[in-house]
Design a protein around this motif. Sequence first.
Motif, PDB file in Angstrom:
ATOM      1  N   TYR A 151       0.775  -1.222   0.119  1.00 33.20           N
ATOM      2  CA  TYR A 151      -0.010  -0.082   0.138  1.00 33.20           C
ATOM      3  C   TYR A 151       0.960   1.364  -0.132  1.00 33.20           C
ATOM      4  CZ  TYR A 151      -3.273   3.288   1.674  1.00 33.20           C
ATOM      5  OH  TYR A 151      -4.110   4.656   1.582  1.00 33.20           O
ATOM      6  N   LEU A 152       1.947   1.207   0.647  1.00 25.74           N
ATOM      7  CA  LEU A 152       2.699   2.611   0.798  1.00 25.74           C
ATOM      8  C   LEU A 152       3.462   2.559  -0.637  1.00 25.74           C
ATOM      9  CD1 LEU A 152       4.409   4.650   2.025  1.00 25.74           C
ATOM     10  CD2 LEU A 152       6.017   3.076   3.004  1.00 25.74           C
ATOM     11  N   ARG A 153       3.925   1.544  -1.273  1.00 23.21           N
ATOM     12  CA  ARG A 153       4.677   1.747  -2.464  1.00 23.21           C
ATOM     13  C   ARG A 153       3.605   2.163  -3.773  1.00 23.21           C
ATOM     14  NH1 ARG A 153       6.330  -3.498  -4.490  1.00 23.21           N
ATOM     15  NH2 ARG A 153       5.305  -4.593  -2.565  1.00 23.21           N
ATOM     16  N   LYS A 154       2.250   1.832  -3.507  1.00 21.29           N
ATOM     17  CA  LYS A 154       1.065   2.192  -4.327  1.00 21.29           C
ATOM     18  C   LYS A 154       1.015   3.860  -4.244  1.00 21.29           C
ATOM     19  CE  LYS A 154      -1.488  -1.859  -5.131  1.00 21.29           C
ATOM     20  NZ  LYS A 154      -2.968  -2.503  -4.879  1.00 21.29           N
ATOM     21  N   GLN A 155       0.947   4.265  -2.925  1.00 25.40           N
ATOM     22  CA  GLN A 155       0.962   5.677  -2.554  1.00 25.40           C
ATOM     23  C   GLN A 155       2.089   6.412  -2.997  1.00 25.40           C
ATOM     24  OE1 GLN A 155      -1.841   7.166  -1.253  1.00 25.40           O
ATOM     25  NE2 GLN A 155      -2.854   4.905  -1.430  1.00 25.40           N
ATOM     26  N   LEU A 156       3.376   5.736  -3.039  1.00 25.11           N
ATOM     27  CA  LEU A 156       4.288   6.445  -3.427  1.00 25.11           C
ATOM     28  C   LEU A 156       4.525   6.401  -5.072  1.00 25.11           C
ATOM     29  CD1 LEU A 156       7.259   5.343  -1.186  1.00 25.11           C
ATOM     30  CD2 LEU A 156       6.612   7.530  -1.349  1.00 25.11           C
ATOM     31  N   ALA A 157       3.813   5.684  -5.625  1.00 27.34           N
ATOM     32  CA  ALA A 157       3.769   5.586  -7.232  1.00 27.34           C
ATOM     33  C   ALA A 157       3.049   6.738  -7.551  1.00 27.34           C
ATOM     34  CB  ALA A 157       3.262   4.242  -7.619  1.00 27.34           C
ATOM     35  N   ALA A 158       1.897   7.023  -6.952  1.00 29.41           N
ATOM     36  CA  ALA A 158       1.090   8.188  -7.219  1.00 29.41           C
ATOM     37  C   ALA A 158       1.452   9.217  -6.935  1.00 29.41           C
ATOM     38  CB  ALA A 158      -0.430   8.036  -6.483  1.00 29.41           C
ATOM     39  N   TYR A 159       2.206   9.474  -5.671  1.00 29.77           N
ATOM     40  CA  TYR A 159       2.878  10.781  -5.500  1.00 29.77           C
ATOM     41  C   TYR A 159       4.047  10.913  -6.471  1.00 29.77           C
ATOM     42  CZ  TYR A 159       6.760  13.412  -3.045  1.00 29.77           C
ATOM     43  OH  TYR A 159       7.715  14.224  -2.939  1.00 29.77           O
ATOM     44  N   LEU A 160       4.789  10.097  -6.854  1.00 27.66           N
ATOM     45  CA  LEU A 160       6.060  10.321  -7.822  1.00 27.66           C
ATOM     46  C   LEU A 160       5.406  10.979  -9.273  1.00 27.66           C
ATOM     47  CD1 LEU A 160       8.212   7.277  -6.673  1.00 27.66           C
ATOM     48  CD2 LEU A 160       8.818   9.812  -6.403  1.00 27.66           C
ATOM     49  N   GLN A 161       4.053  10.209  -9.519  1.00 27.74           N
ATOM     50  CA  GLN A 161       3.643  10.726 -10.763  1.00 27.74           C
ATOM     51  C   GLN A 161       3.433  12.039 -10.697  1.00 27.74           C
ATOM     52  OE1 GLN A 161       0.201   8.619 -11.700  1.00 27.74           O
ATOM     53  NE2 GLN A 161       0.628   8.904 -13.932  1.00 27.74           N
ATOM     54  N   GLY A 162       3.258  12.695  -9.816  1.00 27.64           N
ATOM     55  CA  GLY A 162       2.956  14.377  -9.552  1.00 27.64           C
ATOM     56  C   GLY A 162       4.092  15.051  -9.748  1.00 27.64           C
ATOM     57  N   ILE A 163       5.351  14.397  -9.880  1.00 29.02           N
ATOM     58  CA  ILE A 163       6.577  15.175 -10.127  1.00 29.02           C
ATOM     59  C   ILE A 163       7.359  14.257 -11.185  1.00 29.02           C
ATOM     60  CG2 ILE A 163       6.990  15.959  -7.455  1.00 29.02           C
ATOM     61  CD1 ILE A 163       8.863  13.691  -7.029  1.00 29.02           C
ATOM     62  N   GLY A 164       6.392  13.861 -12.208  1.00 31.44           N
ATOM     63  CA  GLY A 164       6.799  13.642 -13.317  1.00 31.44           C
ATOM     64  C   GLY A 164       7.673  12.217 -13.217  1.00 31.44           C
ATOM     65  N   VAL A 165       7.663  11.519 -12.464  1.00 28.72           N
ATOM     66  CA  VAL A 165       8.199  10.118 -12.275  1.00 28.72           C
ATOM     67  C   VAL A 165       7.379   9.236 -12.435  1.00 28.72           C
ATOM     68  CG1 VAL A 165       9.811   8.492 -10.976  1.00 28.72           C
ATOM     69  CG2 VAL A 165      10.152  11.028 -10.886  1.00 28.72           C
ATOM     70  N   ASN A 166       7.072   8.642 -13.608  1.00 27.89           N
ATOM     71  CA  ASN A 166       6.235   7.405 -13.747  1.00 27.89           C
ATOM     72  C   ASN A 166       6.736   6.088 -13.736  1.00 27.89           C
ATOM     73  OD1 ASN A 166       4.052   9.100 -14.786  1.00 27.89           O
ATOM     74  ND2 ASN A 166       5.375   9.646 -16.666  1.00 27.89           N
ATOM     75  N   THR A 167       6.239   5.472 -12.413  1.00 26.68           N
ATOM     76  CA  THR A 167       6.802   4.214 -11.961  1.00 26.68           C
ATOM     77  C   THR A 167       5.775   3.406 -11.468  1.00 26.68           C
ATOM     78  OG1 THR A 167       8.490   3.245 -10.843  1.00 26.68           O
ATOM     79  CG2 THR A 167       7.472   4.957  -9.972  1.00 26.68           C
ATOM     80  N   SER A 168       6.018   2.097 -11.108  1.00 28.33           N
ATOM     81  CA  SER A 168       4.978   1.127 -10.627  1.00 28.33           C
ATOM     82  C   SER A 168       5.474   0.623  -9.228  1.00 28.33           C
ATOM     83  CB  SER A 168       4.760  -0.097 -11.440  1.00 28.33           C
ATOM     84  OG  SER A 168       5.945  -0.839 -11.742  1.00 28.33           O
ATOM     85  N   PRO A 169       4.709   0.191  -8.490  1.00 31.70           N
ATOM     86  CA  PRO A 169       5.141  -0.255  -7.002  1.00 31.70           C
ATOM     87  C   PRO A 169       6.026  -1.313  -7.072  1.00 31.70           C
ATOM     88  CG  PRO A 169       2.677  -0.101  -7.391  1.00 31.70           C
ATOM     89  CD  PRO A 169       3.119   0.090  -8.760  1.00 31.70           C
ATOM     90  N   SER A 170       6.248  -2.030  -8.218  1.00 30.24           N
ATOM     91  CA  SER A 170       7.395  -3.220  -8.324  1.00 30.24           C
ATOM     92  C   SER A 170       8.737  -2.665  -8.566  1.00 30.24           C
ATOM     93  CB  SER A 170       6.927  -4.107  -9.512  1.00 30.24           C
ATOM     94  OG  SER A 170       6.619  -3.525 -10.761  1.00 30.24           O
ATOM     95  N   ASN A 171       8.937  -1.184  -9.036  1.00 31.33           N
ATOM     96  CA  ASN A 171       9.726  -0.781  -9.235  1.00 31.33           C
ATOM     97  C   ASN A 171      10.343   0.330  -8.016  1.00 31.33           C
ATOM     98  OD1 ASN A 171       8.817  -1.189 -12.171  1.00 31.33           O
ATOM     99  ND2 ASN A 171      10.920  -0.869 -12.373  1.00 31.33           N
ATOM    100  N   ILE A 172       9.714  -0.094  -6.986  1.00 27.69           N
ATOM    101  CA  ILE A 172       9.891   0.745  -5.599  1.00 27.69           C
ATOM    102  C   ILE A 172      10.318  -0.158  -4.568  1.00 27.69           C
ATOM    103  CG2 ILE A 172       8.959   2.337  -3.950  1.00 27.69           C
ATOM    104  CD1 ILE A 172       7.142   3.212  -6.179  1.00 27.69           C
ATOM    105  N   LEU A 173      11.329   0.135  -4.060  1.00 25.46           N
ATOM    106  CA  LEU A 173      11.968  -0.648  -2.758  1.00 25.46           C
ATOM    107  C   LEU A 173      11.781   0.493  -1.348  1.00 25.46           C
ATOM    108  CD1 LEU A 173      13.312  -2.821  -1.198  1.00 25.46           C
ATOM    109  CD2 LEU A 173      15.496  -1.691  -1.994  1.00 25.46           C
ATOM    110  N   ILE A 174      11.207   0.026  -0.504  1.00 21.84           N
ATOM    111  CA  ILE A 174      11.105   0.894   0.814  1.00 21.84           C
ATOM    112  C   ILE A 174      12.360   0.623   1.559  1.00 21.84           C
ATOM    113  CG2 ILE A 174      10.097   1.380   2.674  1.00 21.84           C
ATOM    114  CD1 ILE A 174       8.559   2.188   0.401  1.00 21.84           C
ATOM    115  N   VAL A 175      13.092   1.398   1.914  1.00 19.73           N
ATOM    116  CA  VAL A 175      14.485   1.390   2.807  1.00 19.73           C
ATOM    117  C   VAL A 175      14.505   2.328   3.876  1.00 19.73           C
ATOM    118  CG1 VAL A 175      15.973   0.867   0.996  1.00 19.73           C
ATOM    119  CG2 VAL A 175      15.544   3.472   1.364  1.00 19.73           C
TER     120      VAL A 175
END
Length: 486
Positions: A162-186
């Motif tokens: 759920y966090l990775r989905k929220q981050l994917a939506a947030y990042l889209q707002g600054i021009g970074v188009n990505t999907s949850p599978s391409n995000i690692l939480i650290v």
Amino acid sequence: MDWKPDLSSETPLYQQIKEFIIHKISLGEWAVGTKIPSQRALAEHFGVNRSTVVTAISDLIADGLLEGNTKGGTRVINNSWNLLTASPPPDWSSYVQAGAHYPNQPTIQHINRAEFQEGIIRLGTGELSPDLLPSEQMKEIFAESSTNSFLLGYEEPKGNLYLRKQLAAYLQGIGVNTSPSNILIVSGALQALQLISIGLLPRDSSILLEKPSYLYSVHVFQSNRIKLVGLPMDEDGVLANQIGRYKKGYNASLLYTIPTFHNPTGTLMPESRRQALMNACADEGLPIIEDDAYRELWFDEPPPLPLKARDPHALVLYLGTLSKTLSPGLRIGWVVAPEPVIDRLADIKMQNDYGSSSVSQWAAAEWLGRGLYQKHLVTIRAQLILRRDSTVQLLQTYFAGIASWSVPTGGFYIWVQLTVDVPMQILFERALKEGVLLNPGSIYNRHTGNYLRISYAYAKLHELEWGLKCVAILIRDLVDKKRLER
């Protein structure tokens, strides 16, 4: 050390100190080979005369527990176990020195300890003031957790979905188009660098970075025998036209950059330089680590889009964090990268810590999912603008004629260049004695010794005024003393 001698006790102070040191040694907290604090440091900490400490230390040397000399300091050479066993206990100091990970620079170790001393004014600290952290809202979120409960178990390797989905939506707002599978939480952007250093780069490789840079102040790459090669900067950031030459000259594996409100200089890389940098790295096939920790801390207008937003060739590993905007204590950051890279880093992370805190991930997801994060950013920007303006005014008042600086358009820092010749180590030590903690430029590059990183994010406004005034007086005193010596 949190112990203090009892000034009202009938036991002599030196005897209390002696017994305290024996206790530390007998428990193994000060193992054989340990260099104990200096007599001056012990006297200051215990609030006693130095002669009292000297008496206690002399007795312990006579008892055979300590050994002292003028050059190497005083070390533990014996303990209660040693008297009862046939062989001596391990020399833990030799183990410490043999460790593969480099120790922090002595100045940084000093800063890390001093930051938690009571009454210290922290003029260089790179985090939000406790007054700016949303403590009450955080309490409310956890109080409402019964309606959207969180898990206390481990999360999946890449982090809470759920966090990775929220981050994917947030990042889209600054021009970074990505999907949850391409995000690692650290656990903060620093852990991302650690994972990259051990997971993607061979030993004895080289990376390019701005000079100066925050990366010089941590040893995540150097400890893995990776060489840092500094690129020159100007007022627009790293010089993109030098990348090809440096890449070939040092056979560099990648470029690390902080293009938005650079740490420590505060520089904001404009659109034209970002395009030039991306073109240069594409021509060289040089991957980029983009550290975007300060992106949301803009004042007058949003910064240019991230490098990752113009990345058709998948050159950029993009790092973000909530540590600079929401809470350093959450320890939540992220990496955006091609899926094979994310899978590799996630595997290493699972080997290291089995995932970032599930509770912190849940809280971060709530802040993003409820829209609270964007509202919070509006408040933080407004507060930081006031702090920046006040700090610039204080610099104009107290540092006129002894320093120069540029006014940042976001972030935490003003990069102050002293225009007078001052021994920075002496300034650092004298300021600390006055209760003011500085971040000298040398910790971000050894050739920037005449700079100070001044942060307007942490200290209270009255502390900023007192601290900057104090430092200015110390600088002028050092200049006058040097002039008289001539």
